[in-house]
Design a protein around this motif. Structure first.
Motif, short mmCIF file in Angstrom:
data_model
loop_
_atom_site.label_atom_id
_atom_site.label_comp_id
_atom_site.label_asym_id
_atom_site.label_seq_id
_atom_site.Cartn_x
_atom_site.Cartn_y
_atom_site.Cartn_z
N VAL A 55 51.62 20.95 12.64
CA VAL A 55 50.17 20.76 12.71
C VAL A 55 49.46 21.92 12.03
O VAL A 55 48.41 21.75 11.41
N ALA A 57 48.41 24.61 13.72
CA ALA A 57 47.50 25.25 14.67
C ALA A 57 47.80 24.72 16.06
O ALA A 57 48.62 23.81 16.24
N VAL A 60 43.48 21.17 15.98
CA VAL A 60 42.86 20.89 14.68
C VAL A 60 41.69 19.95 14.91
O VAL A 60 41.83 18.90 15.56
N GLY A 62 38.81 17.71 12.95
CA GLY A 62 38.57 17.18 11.62
C GLY A 62 37.43 16.19 11.55
O GLY A 62 37.11 15.51 12.54
N ARG A 87 41.01 31.38 13.69
CA ARG A 87 40.59 30.10 13.13
C ARG A 87 40.55 30.19 11.62
O ARG A 87 40.43 31.27 11.05
N GLU A 89 39.57 27.38 8.01
CA GLU A 89 39.12 26.05 7.60
C GLU A 89 39.81 25.62 6.30
O GLU A 89 40.16 26.46 5.46
N TYR A 119 45.00 30.85 6.37
CA TYR A 119 45.87 29.67 6.46
C TYR A 119 47.27 30.03 5.98
O TYR A 119 47.43 30.72 4.98
N GLY A 179 52.10 21.49 8.13
CA GLY A 179 51.19 20.36 8.21
C GLY A 179 51.86 19.07 7.83
O GLY A 179 52.93 19.03 7.23
N LEU A 213 38.72 20.22 7.85
CA LEU A 213 39.56 20.53 9.01
C LEU A 213 39.32 21.96 9.46
O LEU A 213 39.25 22.88 8.62
N PHE A 215 41.18 24.68 11.83
CA PHE A 215 42.43 25.02 12.52
C PHE A 215 42.15 26.18 13.48
O PHE A 215 41.54 27.18 13.08
N SER A 243 45.75 18.05 19.04
CA SER A 243 46.52 19.27 19.32
C SER A 243 47.98 19.06 18.95
O SER A 243 48.41 17.93 18.70
#
Length: 845
Positions: A55, A57, A60, A62, A87, A89, A119, A179, A213, A215, A243
């Motif tokens: 995932v 995170a 997430v 969205g 966090r 994005e 990320y 992901g 999204l 995260f 989640s």
């Protein structure tokens, strides 16, 4: 108190051989519970870590629209309350990509992902050739791409590609990325760019299909609370939170089913051990009648004598439980060796005996020993000292204390079952089946005695005395039926559940499942693609071309639902406001079944549509209703002629909400998609994709073989665990059958000696025992097998949430094997009497 302790020690020392079976049953059950619980916890931790990496995170959030300012404020407030500490994005959108130099006139659909420097929050982006990922690679219009894109565009690292209005330089090739779920796919090869460079591409204008999204990392104990708050507060804002714990993914559901099954199996093994405990205790008391009468003659009270045997039972239960923990440690230590060089998350888990699992196993072992021994031990109250002087039958009367004890034990057993299975419903289902079958078996015992009573006048000596044995005072008919029938009940039930689960998993991980998708096949290319896929030199497997169209529901005229216009659909049409992918065909797929109306088998110019069950229920659509669809500006009004149930777990060929009848859409603008089994050899697979894209540049190839291989690796290990545990249940059940029958040996020893003294030969006595136990085994097997059908129905429906199936072979084999084992064990356990002279036995008595 010292009297109780001394007597318990003396009784254990004098009878340890008889109680060894008790000890082993509890040890096996506890070993199963501790090993299963510990392994499940270890693998669950590994799965959670893997799920977070998949995932990216903990949570997430969205949306496919711009973030509404008010909704974003509410999200920030909820995240602050949950203690979110990290966090980032991203924005994802499908787009066309082409080389900048123009020497190769190729354009390719790709999935663009713009990311910020933080990320990913979990997992990592791995690059080919040992290159290390850093966000600096993306700054100033850098890009990271999947290797499929290099092949499709005929570019390499260092070349430039055009994305929208801007050019980007390829600075690395992605080997693995976080992901994405095991069952999903993107619209093309992934491209990573910097979040700050996305506006310059011009891809976020009106009508963009970009998905935004957020995260988030939050403390693990706050995930559920945060998800509940977000779902409740954002329901009307077209914002979707999910989640890593989400059970929407099929593999997550399968693993949870396996966990529930294994937990239930551990409990069943202990219950089988409890049945053995009850049988052993009952027979043990019958053997100790004279000793108990002597103790009462010298002043021992009922409470003291019961306390002696309860202490003995609990001590043996504790010792057996500790042995079970030691056995579990040995089993768990062997797991890494058994997994070998597997690269699955099962091999990466850190195994050990969890102290909670050990404490739970020991507690259940001691508690089950106590619960199953209390009721038989209460019979001590009816043993009188006068039994030493004369042989008298204990007078039976209404035993209110025994009834109360039985009620308490039943409630406690429900509580233990619910605790172990983590579900009160499952606890009630299993225990209700247990109690109901026990009553049926008791009644069957009485019915059997009455049914065979006329055979007591048979001319056949073995048959006559076998019938008399079944109905004699103090007979073990009901005891053997109860123990053997419950054993058959659980063994056949668990084996049937095992077969259902493995059947379910085989569908999920079938080697014949499609592992590649082709998208954007144009109508004029369909014949050429068919010819390419049919070329045996590439080694591709089965395929089919499915026509697809994009459409929106713009109206409904029906029995319950009436929507007029697109705006009305968006506001009131539950689940109908989004864009749908449609298809048309004249047949049902293997994963589809019509539950209302009738499916067509030929084309028609009149538009008709078949609707998937779940969306029909949510939108209250019925057969006969009329829907209006907007397909590229053209409105078509089909009548609903059928409702289909779709098995989404195998939806790669038939996963469409709306299926039209051929004829009405044949000439509409459309493309094709093709699920297929790609070549197995990596080199052949690469050549297949290269040649396909070279011949059809616009076709997008989605290859998810790696994901399927990881899934198959995990599920093969889970399947192995289920099979091994099923074998353990079978072993435990056979152990129970042996013990239940062998425990009645003390009565048969004297009777056989008397028969031999009166002139009966070994063959006659053997035939008599074979008939007696063959009848008992057959009846117990039939009742247990029939009861197992109810058990599998309840557990399949309420606990495992899988389709209920009856495996006739398992049930027939259960009846035959139960009858055979009981008959053989009954004869074999008497071999020492059948082979030796009766003098020693008569003197001992």
């Amino acid at each position: 108190m010292m009297f109780v302790l001394r007597m318990a020690v003396r009784e254990t020392r004098a009878s340890w051989r008889r109680l060894l079976f008790f000890f082993v049953c509890i040890a096996v059950g506890v070993a199963a519970i501790v090993a299963l619980r510990s392994v499940i916890q270890s693998v669950r931790d590994g799965v959670n870590t893997e799920a977070k990496a998949l995932v990216g995170a903990d949570v997430v959030i969205g949306t496919n629209r711009d973030w509404p300012a008010e909704a974003r404020q509410r999200i920030d407030s909820h995240l602050a309350e949950a203690g979110a500490f990290a966090r980032t994005e991203t924005t994802e959108t499908p787009t066309m990509v082409r080389p900048v130099d123009g020497s190769t006139p190729i354009a390719k659909m790709a999935e663009l992902r713009a990311v910020q420097s933080a990320y990913p929050l979990y997992g990592a982006i791995s690059l080919q050739n040992g290159q290390t990922y850093s966000h600096a690679l993306l700054e100033d219009h850098g890009a990271l791409v999947r290797p499929e894109l290099l092949t499709a565009l005929q570019v390499k690292a260092g070349d430039r590609i055009a994305i929208g209005l801007t050019t980007f330089t390829i600075r690395g090739v992605i080997a693995r990325e976080p992901g994405g779920g095991p069952g999903g796919f993107s619209l093309g090869p992934r491209i990573y760019i910097d979040y700050a460079d996305l506006p310059s591409t011009g891809l976020l204008g009106f009508g963009s299909r970009a998905q935004r999204l957020l995260f988030v990392r939050v403390p693990d104990d706050k995930v559920s609370t945060l998800m509940d708050a977000l779902r409740r507060d954002l329901r009307q804002d077209f914002i979707n939170p999910r989640s890593y714990r989400s059970r929407e993914d099929q593999i997550g559901r399968d693993f949870a089913r396996a966990e529930d099954y294994l937990s239930l199996v551990g409990l069943v093994i202990v219950i089988l051990g409890g049945v053995a405990v009850s049988s052993v205790t009952r027979v043990f008391i019958l053997q100790k009648i004279r000793s108990i009468a002597v103790l009462k003659c010298v002043g021992a009270r009922n409470a003291q004598i019961i306390a002696v045997y309860i202490l003995q039972v609990m001590t043996l239960g504790l010792a057996g439980s500790l042995l079970g923990v030691a056995m579990a440690r040995g089993v768990i230590a062997a797991i890494p060796i058994a997994l070998g060089s597997s690269s699955s998350l099962l091999a990466q888990a850190h195994y050990g005996v969890a102290w909670r699992a050990a404490a739970q196993g020991i507690g259940i072992g001691v508690l089950v020993s106590l619960l199953f021994s209390i009721v038989p031990l209460l019979q001590v109250r009816f043993i009188k000292p006068s039994l030493l002087l004369r042989d008298e039958t204990v007078r039976r009367r209404k035993d209110w204390l025994g009834i109360a004890a039985l009620v308490v034990v039943s409630c406690a057993l429900v509580a233990v079952t619910a605790w172990q299975a983590s579900s009160l419903r499952v606890g009630v289902v299993v225990c209700a089946g247990f109690a109901g079958l026990a009553v049926v078996l008791q009644l069957a015992g009485k019915g059997l005695v009455a049914l065979v009573a006329p055979l007591a006048n048979s001319k056949s000596f073995p048959l006559r005395h076998a019938v008399l044995h079944l109905s004699r005072p103090g007979n073990q008919t009901r005891v053997v039926l109860l123990a053997v029938g419950l054993g058959a009940f659980f063994i056949v039930g668990i084996r049937s559940l095992q077969a259902s689960l493995l059947d379910e998993f085989s569908i999920q991980t079938s080697v014949d499942s499609p592992d590649m998708f082709l998208l954007d096949i144009q109508r004029g290319q369909a014949d050429g693609v068919r010819a390419f896929l049919g070329d045996k030199s590439y080694g591709a497997g089965e395929y089919q071309l499915i026509p697809v169209l994009r459409a929106r529901v713009v109206g409904v005229s029906g029995r319950e639902t009436n929507l007029d216009g697109a705006e009305d659909v968006r506001q009131k049409g539950v689940s109908l406001g989004r864009e749908f992918t449609l298809t048309y065909r004249d047949h049902l797929e293997a994963n589809e079944r019509v539950i209302d109306g009738a499916f067509w088998s030929s084309p028609s110019s009149e538009p008709e549509v078949s609707v998937e069950r779940q969306i029909a229920e949510r939108a209250r659509l019925h057969v006969g209703d009329t829907m209006r669809f907007d397909i590229l500006g053209r409105t078509i009004s089909p009548r609903i002629t059928s409702i289909r149930n779709v098995e989404w777990r195998e939806s790669r060929n038939g996963g469409f909400v709306f299926v039209f009848r051929p004829g009405a859409l044949d000439q509409a603008p459309q493309t094709y998609v093709s699920p297929l089994k790609g070549p197995g050899d990596p080199a052949a697979r690469a050549r297949f994709q290269h040649d396909l894209v070279e011949q059809f540049p616009n076709v997008t190839v989605i290859d998810f073989r790696d994901v399927l291989e990881r899934i198959r690796d995990v599920m093969s290990k889970v399947t192995l665990a289920i099979s091994i545990v099923g074998g353990l249940v079978l072993f435990s059940g056979v152990l129970i059958l042996i013990g239940a029958v062998a425990m009645t040996k003390f009565q048969r020893v004297y009777e056989a000696a008397v028969f031999k003294t009166l002139g009966a030969n070994t063959r006659t006595i053997g035939r008599m025992l074979l008939f007696e136990y063959g009848v008992l085994g057959s009846l117990a097997g039939v009742i247990g097998s029939v009861g197992a059908i109810g058990l599998t129905w309840g557990v399949s429906k309420y606990a495992l949430e899988i389709p209920w199936k009856i495996f006739v072979t398992e049930h027939v084999a259960g009846v035959v094997l139960t009858a055979f084992l009981v008959a053989v064990i009954g004869v074999v356990s008497s071999l020492d009497v059948l082979r030796h002279k009766p003098l020693a036995t008569l003197r001992a008595e």
